[in-house]
Design a protein around this motif. Structure first.
Motif, short mmCIF file in Angstrom:
data_model
loop_
_atom_site.label_atom_id
_atom_site.label_comp_id
_atom_site.label_asym_id
_atom_site.label_seq_id
_atom_site.Cartn_x
_atom_site.Cartn_y
_atom_site.Cartn_z
N GLY A 259 0.84 -1.19 0.00
CA GLY A 259 0.00 0.00 0.00
C GLY A 259 0.88 1.24 0.00
O GLY A 259 2.07 1.17 0.31
N GLY A 260 0.29 2.36 -0.38
CA GLY A 260 0.99 3.64 -0.32
C GLY A 260 1.94 3.89 -1.49
O GLY A 260 2.64 4.91 -1.50
N VAL A 261 1.97 2.98 -2.46
CA VAL A 261 2.93 3.16 -3.56
C VAL A 261 2.27 3.38 -4.92
O VAL A 261 2.93 3.82 -5.86
N ALA A 262 0.97 3.09 -5.04
CA ALA A 262 0.33 3.13 -6.36
C ALA A 262 -1.14 3.53 -6.23
O ALA A 262 -1.69 3.65 -5.14
N HIS A 263 -1.78 3.69 -7.36
CA HIS A 263 -3.20 4.08 -7.44
C HIS A 263 -4.13 2.96 -7.01
O HIS A 263 -5.34 3.14 -6.88
N LYS A 264 -3.56 1.78 -6.79
CA LYS A 264 -4.31 0.62 -6.34
C LYS A 264 -3.39 -0.22 -5.44
O LYS A 264 -2.17 -0.04 -5.50
N PRO A 265 -3.94 -1.12 -4.65
CA PRO A 265 -3.06 -2.03 -3.91
C PRO A 265 -2.13 -2.72 -4.91
O PRO A 265 -2.59 -3.20 -5.96
N TRP A 266 -0.83 -2.75 -4.58
CA TRP A 266 0.16 -3.18 -5.58
C TRP A 266 0.66 -4.59 -5.30
O TRP A 266 1.27 -4.84 -4.26
N ARG A 267 0.36 -5.49 -6.21
CA ARG A 267 0.85 -6.86 -6.07
C ARG A 267 1.32 -7.36 -7.43
O ARG A 267 0.62 -7.14 -8.44
N VAL A 268 2.47 -8.00 -7.46
CA VAL A 268 2.99 -8.60 -8.70
C VAL A 268 3.23 -10.06 -8.36
O VAL A 268 4.22 -10.42 -7.73
N GLU A 269 2.30 -10.93 -8.77
CA GLU A 269 2.37 -12.34 -8.37
C GLU A 269 3.71 -12.98 -8.76
O GLU A 269 4.27 -13.79 -8.00
N ALA A 270 4.25 -12.60 -9.94
CA ALA A 270 5.50 -13.22 -10.40
C ALA A 270 6.65 -12.94 -9.43
O ALA A 270 7.59 -13.75 -9.29
N ALA A 271 6.59 -11.81 -8.74
CA ALA A 271 7.68 -11.45 -7.81
C ALA A 271 7.70 -12.38 -6.60
O ALA A 271 8.73 -12.51 -5.92
N GLU A 272 6.58 -13.04 -6.34
CA GLU A 272 6.49 -13.85 -5.11
C GLU A 272 7.33 -15.12 -5.17
O GLU A 272 7.65 -15.69 -4.12
N ALA A 273 7.70 -15.53 -6.39
CA ALA A 273 8.59 -16.70 -6.51
C ALA A 273 9.92 -16.42 -5.84
O ALA A 273 10.64 -17.34 -5.44
N ALA A 274 10.27 -15.12 -5.71
CA ALA A 274 11.57 -14.76 -5.12
C ALA A 274 11.50 -14.66 -3.60
O ALA A 274 12.52 -14.33 -2.97
N MET A 275 10.36 -14.94 -2.99
CA MET A 275 10.26 -14.73 -1.54
C MET A 275 11.28 -15.50 -0.72
O MET A 275 11.86 -14.97 0.22
N PRO A 276 11.57 -16.77 -1.07
CA PRO A 276 12.58 -17.46 -0.26
C PRO A 276 13.96 -16.81 -0.35
O PRO A 276 14.79 -16.99 0.53
N GLN A 277 14.19 -16.01 -1.40
CA GLN A 277 15.51 -15.34 -1.52
C GLN A 277 15.58 -14.05 -0.72
O GLN A 277 16.64 -13.44 -0.61
N GLY A 278 14.46 -13.57 -0.21
CA GLY A 278 14.50 -12.41 0.67
C GLY A 278 13.96 -11.14 0.05
O GLY A 278 13.58 -11.08 -1.13
N ALA A 279 13.96 -10.09 0.88
CA ALA A 279 13.27 -8.83 0.54
C ALA A 279 13.87 -8.12 -0.67
O ALA A 279 13.15 -7.55 -1.49
N LYS A 280 15.19 -8.17 -0.80
CA LYS A 280 15.83 -7.44 -1.89
C LYS A 280 15.37 -7.98 -3.25
O LYS A 280 14.99 -7.22 -4.14
N ALA A 281 15.38 -9.32 -3.35
CA ALA A 281 15.00 -9.95 -4.61
C ALA A 281 13.52 -9.69 -4.93
O ALA A 281 13.16 -9.41 -6.08
N VAL A 282 12.66 -9.76 -3.93
CA VAL A 282 11.23 -9.53 -4.17
C VAL A 282 10.99 -8.08 -4.58
O VAL A 282 10.28 -7.79 -5.54
N THR A 283 11.61 -7.16 -3.83
CA THR A 283 11.36 -5.73 -4.09
C THR A 283 11.82 -5.35 -5.50
O THR A 283 11.16 -4.56 -6.18
N ALA A 284 12.95 -5.93 -5.92
CA ALA A 284 13.46 -5.60 -7.26
C ALA A 284 12.39 -5.90 -8.32
O ALA A 284 12.20 -5.13 -9.28
#
Ligand code: FAD
Ligand code: SF4
Length: 316
Positions: A259-284
């Motif tokens: 929240g707080g970053v876009a005109h809508k709640p912001w989710r990119v499902e493809a980015a979630e594959a990187a969750m085990p690698q940590g915050a940096k990889a997901v945020t990128a």
């Protein structure tokens, strides 16, 4: 405030039909956003349709193990519901991070989804704002834009969506249920409900004129550890600079919405594959293509740090 006429709706279908046939009509639920906007003459509906008498204030289990939340369920009641606290903790926490106790007692599920932006220029009728007055320009681009969007914005608008609840509903894959003026029921995935601004920032959702929200349905519980973290300028009674809603499973996989970053709640499902690698990889991946304005580039590292903190908390 401009003068307006008023009626109480007796059924959802009747409310939707009345809204379509009456020029300048709007629904009113808790009134915590709409009345403020009317007092400032940012919105000037000619007719109000009060939906508070409709039988839409219960939370019921669905046959597939989820929950159906009536459009008029108050934010306080939704946050406190034992099923929500147990199975959808991210939703309860997001609700309690929003507004104040008094506001949550009045605010409804539907009204929360449809609250308008808190861009300061949207509230200042002396300034150009494409959302308030289409075609007038955008004072925020080149103006004071510390709180505004870093991704998904356009040349016409860089506003953010202010709801905390909607971010949790996005990570939970909720569905918005509506009735249209012709009486037909519609089910809109939350991912498609809010729009990006493009060149029509005044059109904020997928609803057609007169369409009434009747409920929001949550699928069966996703399990995992559920966290909502909101970063803001003061500890309460403030909108998110950045917020993170996350569901983290034992193996480190999961889901995340911002929240707080876009005109809508912001989710990119493809980015979630990187969750085990940590915050940096997901945020990128979540913020790939971000275009911060001159005052808000700080939100990019703030997202990464907030997500890192959330993932640490979730792992215990
Ligand atoms: C001081 C202050 C601080 C706040 N802080 C936060 C915060 O930190 N986080 C946060 O998330 N929110 C915050 N809010 C916003 C608050 O959550 C919303 O005002 C509230 O959720 C709106 O719900 P409502 O029922 O009062 O909506 P209303 O004001 O009644 O309606 C809002 C909009 O929804 C439409 N609407 C209502 N019901 C329906 C329906 N069933 N179908 C179709 N359209 C409908 C109305 O026509 C209107 O356009 C804050 C508000 C204030 C005033
Ligand atoms: S960012 Fe959007 S809401 Fe804010 S002034 Fe520009 S057009 Fe209006």
């Amino acid at each position: 405030m401009r003068t307006f006429t008023y009626e109480r709706a007796n059924s959802p279908a009747e409310a939707a039909a009345a809204a379509e046939r009456t020029l300048g009509a709007k629904f009113i639920a808790g009134g915590t956003n709409l009345l403020d906007l009317m007092k400032l003459e940012i919105e000037a509906p000619a007719h109000l349709i009060d939906v508070n008498g409709l039988d839409l204030d219960s939370i019921e289990p669905t046959p597939d193990g989820g929950l159906r939340i009536g459009a008029l369920v108050r934010n306080t009641d939704l946050a406190a519901d034992p099923r929500v606290r147990r199975d959808y903790g991210v939703l309860s926490r997001a609700l309690l991070a929003g507004a104040s106790g008094q506001l949550r007692n009045k605010a409804t599920t539907a009204g929360n989804l449809l609250q308008r932006t808190r861009c300061p220029y949207f509230y200042d009728t002396a300034q150009p704002c494409n959302k308030r007055q289409p075609g007038s320009g955008c004072a925020a681009i080149g103006g004071f834009n510390r709180q505004l969007a870093v991704i998904g914005g356009s040349e016409a608008c860089i506003a953010t969506h202010p709801s905390d609840m909607a971010v949790a509903m996005r990570v939970l894959d909720a569905t918005v249920e509506t009735v249209r003026p012709d009486g037909a029921t519609r089910f809109i995935p939350i991912a498609d409900f809010h729009r990006l601004p493009g060149d029509t920032p005044h059109i904020e959702t997928a609803l057609v004129p007169g369409e009434l929200i009747t409920a929001v349905t949550l699928p069966k519980p996703a399990g995992g550890t559920q966290v909502y973290r909101k970063v803001r300028d003061r500890a309460s009674y403030a909108f998110a600079l950045v917020s993170v809603a996350a569901i983290v499973q034992r193996d480190g996989s999961g889901r995340v919405a911002l929240g707080g970053v876009a005109h809508k709640p912001w989710r990119v499902e493809a980015a979630e594959a990187a969750m085990p690698q940590g915050a940096k990889a997901v945020t990128a991946q979540l913020l790939a293509g971000a275009k911060p304005a001159h005052d808000n580039a700080f939100k990019l590292p703030l997202v990464e740090r907030t997500l890192a903190s959330v993932l640490t908390e979730a792992k215990g």
